[in-house]
Design a protein around this motif. Structure first.
Motif, PDB file in Angstrom:
ATOM      1  N   ILE A   1      -7.773 -16.663   3.450  1.00  0.00           N
ATOM      2  CA  ILE A   1      -7.469 -15.234   3.321  1.00  0.00           C
ATOM      3  C   ILE A   1      -7.565 -14.893   1.833  1.00  0.00           C
ATOM      4  O   ILE A   1      -6.964 -15.580   1.010  1.00  0.00           O
ATOM      5  N   LEU A   2      -8.320 -13.874   1.492  1.00  0.00           N
ATOM      6  CA  LEU A   2      -8.424 -13.450   0.088  1.00  0.00           C
ATOM      7  C   LEU A   2      -7.310 -12.456  -0.220  1.00  0.00           C
ATOM      8  O   LEU A   2      -6.899 -11.689   0.647  1.00  0.00           O
ATOM      9  N   CYS A   3      -6.832 -12.465  -1.453  1.00  0.00           N
ATOM     10  CA  CYS A   3      -5.794 -11.508  -1.846  1.00  0.00           C
ATOM     11  C   CYS A   3      -6.091 -10.900  -3.214  1.00  0.00           C
ATOM     12  O   CYS A   3      -6.071 -11.590  -4.225  1.00  0.00           O
ATOM     13  N   GLU A   4      -6.389  -9.595  -3.212  1.00  0.00           N
ATOM     14  CA  GLU A   4      -6.577  -8.849  -4.469  1.00  0.00           C
ATOM     15  C   GLU A   4      -5.208  -8.554  -5.053  1.00  0.00           C
ATOM     16  O   GLU A   4      -4.353  -7.976  -4.371  1.00  0.00           O
ATOM     17  N   ARG A   5      -4.987  -8.932  -6.322  1.00  0.00           N
ATOM     18  CA  ARG A   5      -3.646  -8.789  -6.908  1.00  0.00           C
ATOM     19  C   ARG A   5      -3.690  -8.185  -8.306  1.00  0.00           C
ATOM     20  O   ARG A   5      -2.751  -8.325  -9.077  1.00  0.00           O
ATOM     21  N   GLY A   6      -4.794  -7.488  -8.623  1.00  0.00           N
ATOM     22  CA  GLY A   6      -4.848  -6.817  -9.915  1.00  0.00           C
ATOM     23  C   GLY A   6      -5.593  -7.636 -10.938  1.00  0.00           C
ATOM     24  O   GLY A   6      -5.470  -8.852 -10.974  1.00  0.00           O
ATOM     25  N   ILE A   7      -6.377  -6.947 -11.751  1.00  0.00           N
ATOM     26  CA  ILE A   7      -7.143  -7.615 -12.805  1.00  0.00           C
ATOM     27  C   ILE A   7      -6.640  -7.149 -14.159  1.00  0.00           C
ATOM     28  O   ILE A   7      -5.960  -6.134 -14.283  1.00  0.00           O
TER      29      ILE A   7
ATOM     30  N   GLU B   1      -5.600  -1.275 -20.007  1.00  0.00           N
ATOM     31  CA  GLU B   1      -4.483  -0.368 -19.704  1.00  0.00           C
ATOM     32  C   GLU B   1      -3.161  -1.143 -19.748  1.00  0.00           C
ATOM     33  O   GLU B   1      -3.066  -2.229 -19.185  1.00  0.00           O
ATOM     34  N   THR B   2      -2.140  -0.573 -20.390  1.00  0.00           N
ATOM     35  CA  THR B   2      -0.869  -1.279 -20.504  1.00  0.00           C
ATOM     36  C   THR B   2       0.259  -0.629 -19.697  1.00  0.00           C
ATOM     37  O   THR B   2       1.334  -1.198 -19.587  1.00  0.00           O
ATOM     38  N   TYR B   3       0.015   0.551 -19.132  1.00  0.00           N
ATOM     39  CA  TYR B   3       1.081   1.201 -18.377  1.00  0.00           C
ATOM     40  C   TYR B   3       1.428   0.385 -17.141  1.00  0.00           C
ATOM     41  O   TYR B   3       2.598   0.266 -16.764  1.00  0.00           O
ATOM     42  N   THR B   4       0.406  -0.174 -16.519  1.00  0.00           N
ATOM     43  CA  THR B   4       0.623  -1.093 -15.399  1.00  0.00           C
ATOM     44  C   THR B   4       0.401  -2.528 -15.891  1.00  0.00           C
ATOM     45  O   THR B   4      -0.368  -2.758 -16.813  1.00  0.00           O
ATOM     46  N   ARG B   5       1.074  -3.490 -15.245  1.00  0.00           N
ATOM     47  CA  ARG B   5       0.932  -4.888 -15.682  1.00  0.00           C
ATOM     48  C   ARG B   5      -0.500  -5.374 -15.474  1.00  0.00           C
ATOM     49  O   ARG B   5      -1.047  -6.100 -16.286  1.00  0.00           O
ATOM     50  N   ASN B   6      -1.107  -4.980 -14.355  1.00  0.00           N
ATOM     51  CA  ASN B   6      -2.498  -5.264 -14.073  1.00  0.00           C
ATOM     52  C   ASN B   6      -3.103  -4.004 -13.473  1.00  0.00           C
ATOM     53  O   ASN B   6      -2.383  -3.054 -13.189  1.00  0.00           O
ATOM     54  N   THR B   7      -4.418  -3.993 -13.277  1.00  0.00           N
ATOM     55  CA  THR B   7      -5.070  -2.870 -12.619  1.00  0.00           C
ATOM     56  C   THR B   7      -5.508  -3.341 -11.238  1.00  0.00           C
ATOM     57  O   THR B   7      -6.396  -4.191 -11.124  1.00  0.00           O
TER      58      THR B   7
ATOM     59  N   PRO C   1     -10.981 -12.394   5.726  1.00  0.00           N
ATOM     60  CA  PRO C   1     -10.025 -11.292   5.622  1.00  0.00           C
ATOM     61  C   PRO C   1      -9.559 -11.120   4.173  1.00  0.00           C
ATOM     62  O   PRO C   1      -9.558 -12.079   3.392  1.00  0.00           O
ATOM     63  N   VAL C   2      -9.150  -9.897   3.849  1.00  0.00           N
ATOM     64  CA  VAL C   2      -8.682  -9.633   2.490  1.00  0.00           C
ATOM     65  C   VAL C   2      -7.439  -8.755   2.551  1.00  0.00           C
ATOM     66  O   VAL C   2      -7.384  -7.789   3.302  1.00  0.00           O
ATOM     67  N   ILE C   3      -6.439  -9.135   1.792  1.00  0.00           N
ATOM     68  CA  ILE C   3      -5.230  -8.320   1.719  1.00  0.00           C
ATOM     69  C   ILE C   3      -4.974  -7.944   0.258  1.00  0.00           C
ATOM     70  O   ILE C   3      -5.646  -8.442  -0.643  1.00  0.00           O
ATOM     71  N   ALA C   4      -4.000  -7.049   0.030  1.00  0.00           N
ATOM     72  CA  ALA C   4      -3.712  -6.579  -1.323  1.00  0.00           C
ATOM     73  C   ALA C   4      -2.247  -6.824  -1.660  1.00  0.00           C
ATOM     74  O   ALA C   4      -1.385  -6.743  -0.783  1.00  0.00           O
ATOM     75  N   ASP C   5      -1.999  -7.111  -2.920  1.00  0.00           N
ATOM     76  CA  ASP C   5      -0.633  -7.335  -3.412  1.00  0.00           C
ATOM     77  C   ASP C   5      -0.317  -6.275  -4.468  1.00  0.00           C
ATOM     78  O   ASP C   5      -0.563  -6.462  -5.656  1.00  0.00           O
ATOM     79  N   PRO C   6       0.224  -5.126  -4.030  1.00  0.00           N
ATOM     80  CA  PRO C   6       0.484  -4.052  -4.997  1.00  0.00           C
ATOM     81  C   PRO C   6       1.671  -4.338  -5.912  1.00  0.00           C
ATOM     82  O   PRO C   6       1.832  -3.646  -6.923  1.00  0.00           O
ATOM     83  N   SER C   7       2.501  -5.333  -5.580  1.00  0.00           N
ATOM     84  CA  SER C   7       3.637  -5.645  -6.456  1.00  0.00           C
ATOM     85  C   SER C   7       3.128  -6.248  -7.764  1.00  0.00           C
ATOM     86  O   SER C   7       3.408  -5.734  -8.851  1.00  0.00           O
ATOM     87  N   HIS C   8       2.370  -7.346  -7.664  1.00  0.00           N
ATOM     88  CA  HIS C   8       1.786  -7.913  -8.881  1.00  0.00           C
ATOM     89  C   HIS C   8       0.685  -7.018  -9.424  1.00  0.00           C
ATOM     90  O   HIS C   8       0.435  -6.992 -10.620  1.00  0.00           O
ATOM     91  N   GLY C   9       0.025  -6.297  -8.527  1.00  0.00           N
ATOM     92  CA  GLY C   9      -1.087  -5.444  -8.948  1.00  0.00           C
ATOM     93  C   GLY C   9      -0.665  -4.343  -9.897  1.00  0.00           C
ATOM     94  O   GLY C   9      -1.487  -3.826 -10.659  1.00  0.00           O
ATOM     95  N   SER C  10       0.601  -3.958  -9.851  1.00  0.00           N
ATOM     96  CA  SER C  10       1.045  -2.869 -10.727  1.00  0.00           C
ATOM     97  C   SER C  10       2.186  -3.304 -11.645  1.00  0.00           C
ATOM     98  O   SER C  10       2.330  -2.806 -12.750  1.00  0.00           O
TER      99      SER C  10
ATOM    100  N   GLU D   1       6.804  -7.536  -2.665  1.00  0.00           N
ATOM    101  CA  GLU D   1       8.045  -8.215  -3.006  1.00  0.00           C
ATOM    102  C   GLU D   1       9.252  -7.337  -2.697  1.00  0.00           C
ATOM    103  O   GLU D   1       9.276  -6.148  -3.037  1.00  0.00           O
ATOM    104  N   VAL D   2      10.244  -7.938  -2.053  1.00  0.00           N
ATOM    105  CA  VAL D   2      11.455  -7.227  -1.646  1.00  0.00           C
ATOM    106  C   VAL D   2      12.646  -8.070  -2.091  1.00  0.00           C
ATOM    107  O   VAL D   2      12.612  -9.301  -1.984  1.00  0.00           O
ATOM    108  N   HIS D   3      13.678  -7.421  -2.599  1.00  0.00           N
ATOM    109  CA  HIS D   3      14.850  -8.165  -3.087  1.00  0.00           C
ATOM    110  C   HIS D   3      16.093  -7.350  -2.761  1.00  0.00           C
ATOM    111  O   HIS D   3      16.069  -6.118  -2.875  1.00  0.00           O
ATOM    112  N   PRO D   4      17.200  -8.026  -2.375  1.00  0.00           N
ATOM    113  CA  PRO D   4      18.416  -7.270  -2.056  1.00  0.00           C
ATOM    114  C   PRO D   4      18.939  -6.500  -3.276  1.00  0.00           C
ATOM    115  O   PRO D   4      19.473  -5.399  -3.129  1.00  0.00           O
ATOM    116  N   HIS D   5      18.777  -7.074  -4.463  1.00  0.00           N
ATOM    117  CA  HIS D   5      19.286  -6.444  -5.692  1.00  0.00           C
ATOM    118  C   HIS D   5      18.272  -6.665  -6.807  1.00  0.00           C
ATOM    119  O   HIS D   5      18.427  -7.601  -7.600  1.00  0.00           O
TER     120      HIS D   5
END
Lengths: 345, 345, 345, 345
Positions: free
Chosen positions: B233-239, B243-249, B265-274, B298-302
């Motif tokens: 499974i491929l995962c796009e996670r930002g390059i 740009e510095t406003y986001t951690r990756n593009t 198949p390909v999925i996306a990881d917007p948590s690391h991606g931004s 990524e999800v976290h209780p706190h």
């Protein structure tokens, strides 16, 4: 660490932040400007704190102030590190030339190249036995046989060896042959490998990741040092940019930058840095003028038959041409080229 | 492969090139244009040939024509690959949501998160036990204990697990716990790891290197497949960009591009991606609209107490908000969200 | 503005900095941390102060805190700006589609395209009369004749017009024809042009420079607004990265980022953003799902005969296909597609 | 131009392509390889043809072969261009140093700087009267008064002047004062300005766009030359990358690349190239070692009071230090520093 509150934050939000800091053992130092309130975090901060504070209500931005690396910084150790490999000292007054084929292909190829680069003035022999390759269908190196061929070339020429290690499980094997272990650009953030090499006693050359910032590069050096191996040589080898004429963009400004930020020696690799043999000489001279402690270049008896990276390899003649110019440029910036004195060939 | 001769090349140079090709078992097909002569190389070329021909006298440029990857290409296999993990199918009609904490911190944290994401509609649980970290001084994960906590969460919720493996020596251990092995962005070109995972029977998620082209990413998939493991499974996670406003593009255009070039198949990881929780929802919806087979968040209780990546983690409430919108967007492009049917919790 | 002193600074250096600040009318607020001393600068700072303080003895780094733009920020104006062009409102609940040829070539081409995009549901007609071109030997547009052809298409279809203006001297001419003035990516920092357009009364679409940060883009909007023209529409059109499969990398994360930082409407241009017609539809849908206020796409009756950008132009059929999907995606994120109601064709 | 057909294309598609070429006056030269069929397009191709053919059924990729620039190429003119400004020759054996303040602020500042850089060995005076600025609220230059101050400095010192022109309407005014017109990085693709300057008789320095490829940079030079002005000096000033330690990344490899591709002289600007005064000296020396025909640096009497770019400006002392090293490095690569002979001060 500084915490910037958003414009128009409430007093409650400020209070909440200060309580949060207090609970975590920090003192918050409030400074109210015309447009923004900033809270200085006093105490021994740690990197994860940044993300934690970033999501506290009312916070706009968290700005780390301390540098994240310590042991490799010039603040920590003002005196430049020198690394001795046989009779060669890297990081001192002398500029050191490392040369050899990209990959070990045959005994003949390596012996011919070792003799030629020694005769022209190289100080250290390079050559890859374990080769990383973008494609599974490319040449991947001769492995242990390659290491033996390199050792034979050292035996005859007296040149110390540098060769790459790809994976933690092979560090011990490669360290039996190599005088310097090389960490390639794609492994700069292979943290398990960094730690394993950190536990080795061998000097190590850490290539900059092709998309790594200078800070990330120094943090990778920090990994190695923090395991006890202080003999780290940095190698600028080109970064990935939008320009396609060259394979990478050799970031020559990284050389004086690293010399300022760190006590570690730094060398340049204009072969990978450009991907074009016809740019290797001017870039090697430029790196030297910018203060590099050495250069590493690829040399092949027949670049048009090289199993790897022929397009960026110098012929023996072009390597001699490079060496004929290196000395003058080194002198022009108050350095001198390392030369073998009364060394039997 | 096409060889372009420089303007004003001599006939001798052309002759030399053709002889060189003949000696190597190729046929050279000469085409003389108004400004340039081009020689088509007919035969089963190999990647190293490019560099070899680049330094033949008279040659200006060598242009590869074939794609360097085969097994992962849609040319080779026109039908899309689907990967089954428990009851979840990735790469089919359904869009799959993978959620969980960046790093396993405590049993409580993981159990709470697993229950919350399951309740909100997630199909697979993520969580890191072995964590790569830019700095040696950051949190590096709980290791084997972390794997056990994850296994316990699977036991209770029934959610399949995805977790990262950092080094070849740990593939076997991690594969004992994980339903999907994750290869992180910094390991996309850790070729020894790719091969080891290629010999495993587990499905694998290959994150794109933060400075890798789409072609290099597919070549890394090719490594895994060529060792026999087709469940990639491929995962796009930002390059990495300027740009510095986001951690990756997050390169959302890579999603339809990869769907066209490859059957995987390909999925996306917007948590690391931004790197910013407040961009995760719009980017997850955008990736779905662009044709992604799933998203990983990524999800976290706190988030303000997370040991890693709190700034990009969703709270339970925000994850519910995301899930409440995912279904409509998936439907709008003719897909549907995977949902657990009559699955005991 | 925060001034970080180097580790181990002298008291004299701190004193010197404070005096310097006092002389310039600021108050320096000293905060001593464990590793660094930071001085907060209280008062109405200005951008040049950063460089001035950076070279004061003992200073390591100067960190600006305030955002450099004001008028275009959401802090300054929390309510989203809407811009009315004829019956079309940009920045409100509706998603707006702008379509038309890259360049005006012939009357026939423009009329056919205008009718086709109107029929399929486009709200605004685009078309270039003055074309920027990387090479002096490429097609540069029909100039004033092109403007007249566009005006004729508006006359017949009722579609408002957007067209590019290249240089300050032509603003008045283009504004006589265009409903929206377009500033191209290469002119985003053509400050004289920004000011001239700032003095115009026409709405303006400001494309992001292909290597501009979000902050620089907003500063260019600030130029226009500070001259009195508040009718600015931002357009994300792809940034330059190392990836070569696409012509540019459409930065979809910029859309929700800009919506958060600014009150201005933002649209996306997936045609220039990818350079490939087969990526235009998925990227247009992705931009819409991410919250764009509209999209702009290139449409041509015969892309294989287009004088400019044929490779990224949709045929009429493909444009209809796009429109058939846009409505559903807009609805899925709580928007609706603008549609002409009882508008005579 | 080469047209690559997709794997498994039909004979009908090939036939269609060949007919299309024939109708357009070209001959298609078919070459069938093992994996791909390639059609060479014989005839006088033009740039737009690429996009036109890219959308013909069955076509996978179109590869241009000819370089898109002509007049500025070394193929067209093998002999290096030299440009004479007063007694200074740029592009010959001598390395030329251009120095002065970023912006003209006061008569005193310019006169002091001009005298200091002349005394230290500079050949040409730089200084900005019309300044581009990212923000509308920054200092924008003194305009015509600035030009007069510069002219007065030339009067006294005899140093030729280089200064920037921002917009076509001001070319005539600036050309009345300047010996060399400067085109800034943000205007490299301001094509109307390039053409206006192409019609001027003044030598021009064309800075590389911060996100421009070498090919795009040469195409912008081509614009100027194609209007009749052959006196073009190229200036490498740093490109935008992901690295943030330096403001830009000075692409020193562009210097020997451009010398190979073009007959035009090329100089380097390490002040803008790094944004840090402490990197200016090593980068100036590196550029010289790499073959630059000159360097341009910013010098200010009091960098901590400069209205613009103080952080990258050398003090008089540091400029003298630079000059004391430039001569040796120039000699080491077979050049010499330009020096004023019997020139009255």
């Amino acid at each position: 660490m500084l915490v910037v509150l958003r414009a128009g934050h409430t007093e409650q939000e400020l209070e909440g932040l200060l309580q949060r800091l207090e609970q975590s053992g920090f003192v918050g130092h409030v400074s109210r400007g015309v447009e923004r309130t900033v809270v200085g975090v006093v105490g021994q901060t740690f990197p994860e704190l940044r993300d934690m504070l970033a999501v506290v209500p009312g916070v706009e931005e968290v700005i780390p102030i301390s540098k994240p690396y310590k042991l490799c910084s010039r603040e920590f150790q003002p005196v430049s590190t020198t690394i001795k490999v046989g009779d060669v000292v890297i990081g001192g007054d002398e500029v050191v030339v490392i040369a050899g084929p990209c990959a070990v292909e045959t005994e003949q190829q390596v012996m011919d190249t070792a003799r030629a680069v020694k005769a022209a003035g190289a100080s250290i022999l390079r050559g890859g036995a374990f080769k990383p390759s973008t494609s599974p269908y490319h040449f991947r190196g001769l492995g242990k046989i390659g290491l033996e061929i390199l050792a034979q070339a050292r035996e005859e020429t007296g040149l110390p060896l540098i060769t790459e290690v790809l994976t933690p499980g092979e560090v011990e094997l490669v360290a039996r042959y190599a005088d310097i272990l090389q960490i390639g650009t794609r492994n700069m953030q292979n943290f398990v490998l960094l730690e394993e090499i950190g536990r080795s006693k061998r000097p190590v050359m850490l290539k900059r990741g092709m998309a790594a910032t200078i800070q990330e590069w120094l943090l990778s050096a920090e990994y190695i040092i923090s395991e006890g191996n202080w003999q780290v040589i940095l190698c600028e080898r080109g970064i990935r940019t939008f320009e396609t004429y060259t394979r990478n963009t050799l970031d020559i400004s990284a050389i004086p930058s690293v010399k300022k930020l760190s006590h570690l020696p730094v060398i340049a690799d204009p072969s990978h840095g450009s991907g074009r043999w016809d740019l290797v000489i001017p870039l090697a001279l430029a790196a030297t003028a910018a203060g590099a402690d050495g250069i590493m270049v690829e040399v092949h008896p027949h670049p048009d038959q090289a199993l790897k990276d022929g397009a960026q390899s110098l012929t023996f003649e072009n390597f001699q041409l490079l060496m004929s110019q290196m000395g003058a440029v080194a002198s022009s910036v108050g350095r001198r080229l390392h030369a073998w004195v009364s060394k039997p060939t």
